[in-house]
Design an enzyme around this catalytic site. Structure first.
Site, PDB file in Angstrom:
ATOM      1  N   CYS A  93      17.990  49.364  50.603  1.00 11.14           N
ATOM      2  CA  CYS A  93      17.126  49.425  49.418  1.00 11.14           C
ATOM      3  C   CYS A  93      16.543  48.036  49.095  1.00 11.14           C
ATOM      4  O   CYS A  93      15.715  47.531  49.844  1.00 11.14           O
ATOM      5  CB  CYS A  93      17.904  50.042  48.247  1.00 11.14           C
ATOM      6  SG  CYS A  93      16.815  50.601  46.934  1.00 11.14           S
ATOM      7  N   HIS A 182      20.032  55.092  50.028  1.00 11.20           N
ATOM      8  CA  HIS A 182      21.432  54.676  49.909  1.00 11.20           C
ATOM      9  C   HIS A 182      22.334  55.549  50.788  1.00 11.20           C
ATOM     10  O   HIS A 182      22.719  56.649  50.379  1.00 11.20           O
ATOM     11  CB  HIS A 182      21.880  54.766  48.447  1.00 11.20           C
ATOM     12  CG  HIS A 182      21.249  53.717  47.590  1.00 11.20           C
ATOM     13  ND1 HIS A 182      21.788  52.453  47.450  1.00 11.20           N
ATOM     14  CD2 HIS A 182      20.103  53.726  46.877  1.00 11.20           C
ATOM     15  CE1 HIS A 182      21.005  51.732  46.669  1.00 11.20           C
ATOM     16  NE2 HIS A 182      19.972  52.476  46.311  1.00 11.20           N
ATOM     17  N   GLU A 184      25.351  55.129  51.399  1.00  9.81           N
ATOM     18  CA  GLU A 184      26.736  55.109  50.905  1.00  9.81           C
ATOM     19  C   GLU A 184      27.040  56.197  49.888  1.00  9.81           C
ATOM     20  O   GLU A 184      28.209  56.445  49.595  1.00  9.81           O
ATOM     21  CB  GLU A 184      27.067  53.718  50.317  1.00  9.81           C
ATOM     22  CG  GLU A 184      26.349  53.350  49.027  1.00  9.81           C
ATOM     23  CD  GLU A 184      24.954  52.758  49.224  1.00  9.81           C
ATOM     24  OE1 GLU A 184      24.383  52.963  50.309  1.00  9.81           O
ATOM     25  OE2 GLU A 184      24.438  52.126  48.291  1.00  9.81           O
ATOM     26  N   SER A 237      50.510  44.429  31.839  1.00  7.47           N
ATOM     27  CA  SER A 237      49.927  45.178  30.709  1.00  7.47           C
ATOM     28  C   SER A 237      50.235  46.663  30.785  1.00  7.47           C
ATOM     29  O   SER A 237      50.080  47.379  29.806  1.00  7.47           O
ATOM     30  CB  SER A 237      48.417  44.986  30.709  1.00  7.47           C
ATOM     31  OG  SER A 237      47.861  45.676  31.819  1.00  7.47           O
ATOM     32  N   GLY A 239      48.423  48.339  32.864  1.00  9.55           N
ATOM     33  CA  GLY A 239      47.178  48.785  33.503  1.00  9.55           C
ATOM     34  C   GLY A 239      47.312  48.733  35.018  1.00  9.55           C
ATOM     35  O   GLY A 239      48.318  48.248  35.553  1.00  9.55           O
ATOM     36  N   SER A 242      47.581  44.780  36.884  1.00  3.38           N
ATOM     37  CA  SER A 242      48.843  44.021  36.851  1.00  3.38           C
ATOM     38  C   SER A 242      50.005  44.857  37.387  1.00  3.38           C
ATOM     39  O   SER A 242      50.965  44.302  37.922  1.00  3.38           O
ATOM     40  CB  SER A 242      49.133  43.487  35.445  1.00  3.38           C
ATOM     41  OG  SER A 242      48.968  44.482  34.464  1.00  3.38           O
TER      42      SER A 242
HETATM   43  N1  LIG Z   1      49.772  43.541  26.540  1.00  2.91           N
HETATM   44  C1  LIG Z   1      49.864  42.800  27.617  1.00  2.91           C
HETATM   45  N2  LIG Z   1      51.072  42.387  28.030  1.00  2.91           N
HETATM   46  C2  LIG Z   1      51.192  41.612  29.116  1.00  2.91           C
HETATM   47  N3  LIG Z   1      50.157  41.198  29.867  1.00  2.91           N
HETATM   48  C3  LIG Z   1      48.936  41.572  29.526  1.00  2.91           C
HETATM   49  C4  LIG Z   1      48.714  42.388  28.378  1.00  2.91           C
HETATM   50  N4  LIG Z   1      47.384  42.598  28.281  1.00  2.91           N
HETATM   51  C5  LIG Z   1      46.819  41.943  29.307  1.00  2.91           C
HETATM   52  N5  LIG Z   1      47.731  41.330  30.077  1.00  2.91           N
HETATM   53  C6  LIG Z   1      47.522  40.524  31.284  1.00  2.91           C
HETATM   54  O1  LIG Z   1      46.156  40.089  31.342  1.00  2.91           O
HETATM   55  C7  LIG Z   1      45.500  40.619  32.507  1.00  2.91           C
HETATM   56  C8  LIG Z   1      44.057  40.937  32.187  1.00  2.91           C
HETATM   57  O2  LIG Z   1      44.027  41.923  31.174  1.00  2.91           O
HETATM   58  P1  LIG Z   1      42.816  42.885  30.954  1.00  2.91           P
HETATM   59  O3  LIG Z   1      43.010  43.560  29.652  1.00  2.91           O
HETATM   60  O4  LIG Z   1      41.570  42.140  31.210  1.00  2.91           O
HETATM   61  O5  LIG Z   1      43.062  44.033  31.978  1.00  2.91           O
HETATM   62  P2  LIG Z   1      42.712  44.303  33.519  1.00  2.91           P
HETATM   63  O6  LIG Z   1      42.025  43.141  34.145  1.00  2.91           O
HETATM   64  O7  LIG Z   1      42.113  45.638  33.568  1.00  2.91           O
HETATM   65  O8  LIG Z   1      44.199  44.392  34.121  1.00  2.91           O
HETATM   66  P3  LIG Z   1      45.222  45.613  33.974  1.00  2.91           P
HETATM   67  O9  LIG Z   1      44.661  46.752  34.804  1.00  2.91           O
HETATM   68  O10 LIG Z   1      46.491  45.066  34.512  1.00  2.91           O
HETATM   69  O11 LIG Z   1      45.308  45.948  32.503  1.00  2.91           O
HETATM   70  C9  LIG Z   1      46.343  41.851  32.880  1.00  2.91           C
HETATM   71  O12 LIG Z   1      46.203  42.176  34.255  1.00  2.91           O
HETATM   72  C10 LIG Z   1      47.751  41.364  32.542  1.00  2.91           C
HETATM   73  O13 LIG Z   1      48.236  40.500  33.552  1.00  2.91           O
END
Ligand SMILES: Nc1ncnc2c1ncn2[C@@H]1O[C@H](COP(=O)(O)OP(=O)(O)OP(=O)(O)O)[C@@H](O)[C@H]1O
Length: 277
Positions: A93, A182, A184, A237, A239, A242
């Site tokens: 593209c 595209h 992909e 976190s 998430g 991490s």
């Molecule tokens: N409540 C929390 N307790 C401990 N560490 C945190 C917390 N919130 C954020 N972090 C740390 O800061 C990083 C960045 O946080 P962010 O909210 O930007 O989420 P992210 O990049 O999507 O990562 P994740 O998927 O792990 O939440 C996280 O990966 C974690 O290491």
């Protein structure tokens, strides 16, 4: 050995990102073909590109017009570099338009604007489409305003859209290829086939990379980095990011990993519950 170190040695497919919402999908699709691919900013310096020693470079799509002020582009010296190293380049593209514009062709602000599903027709036998014959048609996903109206010297049209716009180009001798659509996205019904033909038939890349290797290699890297006695703190976190990081580090160094979770009262309940388990 880091995955990058391993890939640098042989088969890296480097994606230069110009901002398309599909760029990361290109990386994923290529990885799903057992080939390591990595995506970096499309305006990265020549040094950071050459340092990665890519076998193949893909220029992604993007929302820009090559005629706009400050339109992102590969660094100066890029064309000379890929030609001197025999690196295959595929522009997708906006990436196709960058190639055309920078190699002496003409990209015009499109009058037709092609968006969505569209039929293209093969105009020339090309490795890009495997055994497809001239006149064969396929449905692809278009998303562009500008279009290539004059190709640089040495390029040929391989396919056109049913509106007559250039849909695929090649300069076999110089190893430059371009797709205006595209490949992909799944709406391009035979897009994966085309990527496969490009990588394996044209570029002669060897498949052999897999995610399991990455885990093994990352564990080795972490072990080497931390050493036999040191401890590691991980801000966890709950998430995805991490949690994956903590899991991999735990596989490498076991109980010498200490995770810290901060309940700041603003977390989704499922995160805080999961982390407290
Ligand atoms: N409540 C929390 N307790 C401990 N560490 C945190 C917390 N919130 C954020 N972090 C740390 O800061 C990083 C960045 O946080 P962010 O909210 O930007 O989420 P992210 O990049 O999507 O990562 P994740 O998927 O792990 O939440 C996280 O990966 C974690 O290491």
């Amino acid at each position: 050995m880091e995955p990058l170190t391993q890939a640098k040695k042989s088969n890296l497919v480097l994606i230069l990102d110009y901002g398309s919402q599909y760029t990361h999908l290109i990386t994923r699709r290529i990885r799903s073909l057992s080939v390591f691919s990595l995506c970096i900013n499309g305006t990265s310096s020549l040094d950071s590109i050459t340092e990665l020693n890519p076998r193949v470079i893909i220029l992604s799509g993007g929302p820009h017009s090559v005629h706009a002020d400050g339109a992102p582009c590969f660094p100066s010296g890029f064309i000379e570099y890929v030609e001197s190293q025999g690196i295959h380049v595929l522009g997708i593209c906006y990436g196709l338009q960058l190639l055309v514009q920078n190699l002496g062709g003409v990209v015009k602000v499109g009058e037709k604007h092609e968006y969505g599903r569209m039929e293209i027709e093969v105009q020339k036998n090309s490795g890009l489409f495997g055994n497809k014959q001239i006149g064969d048609k396929q449905v692809v996903w278009m998303s562009h305003g500008d279009e290539a109206v004059k190709l640089p010297e040495g390029f040929e049209v391989v396919a056109r859209s049913n509106q007559g716009a250039v849909a695929a180009i090649e300069n076999r001798e110089k190893k430059f290829y371009g797709l205006q659509y595209h490949p992909e996205v799944t709406h391009s019904i035979e897009g994966m086939e085309t990527l496969r033909h490009f990588l394996f038939d044209i570029c002669e890349i060897t498949a052999g990379w897999n995610m399991e290797d990455v885990l093994e290699e990352e564990i080795k890297v972490i072990k080497a980095m931390v050493g036999p006695e040191d401890h590691v703190i991980c801000a966890l976190s709950g998430g995805v990011d991490s949690t994956v990081a903590a899991t991999v580090v735990h596989k490498a160094i076991g109980d010498r990993l200490h995770c810290v979770f901060v309940d700041n009262g603003l977390l989704r309940q499922v995160y805080s519950l999961a982390t407290s388990l």
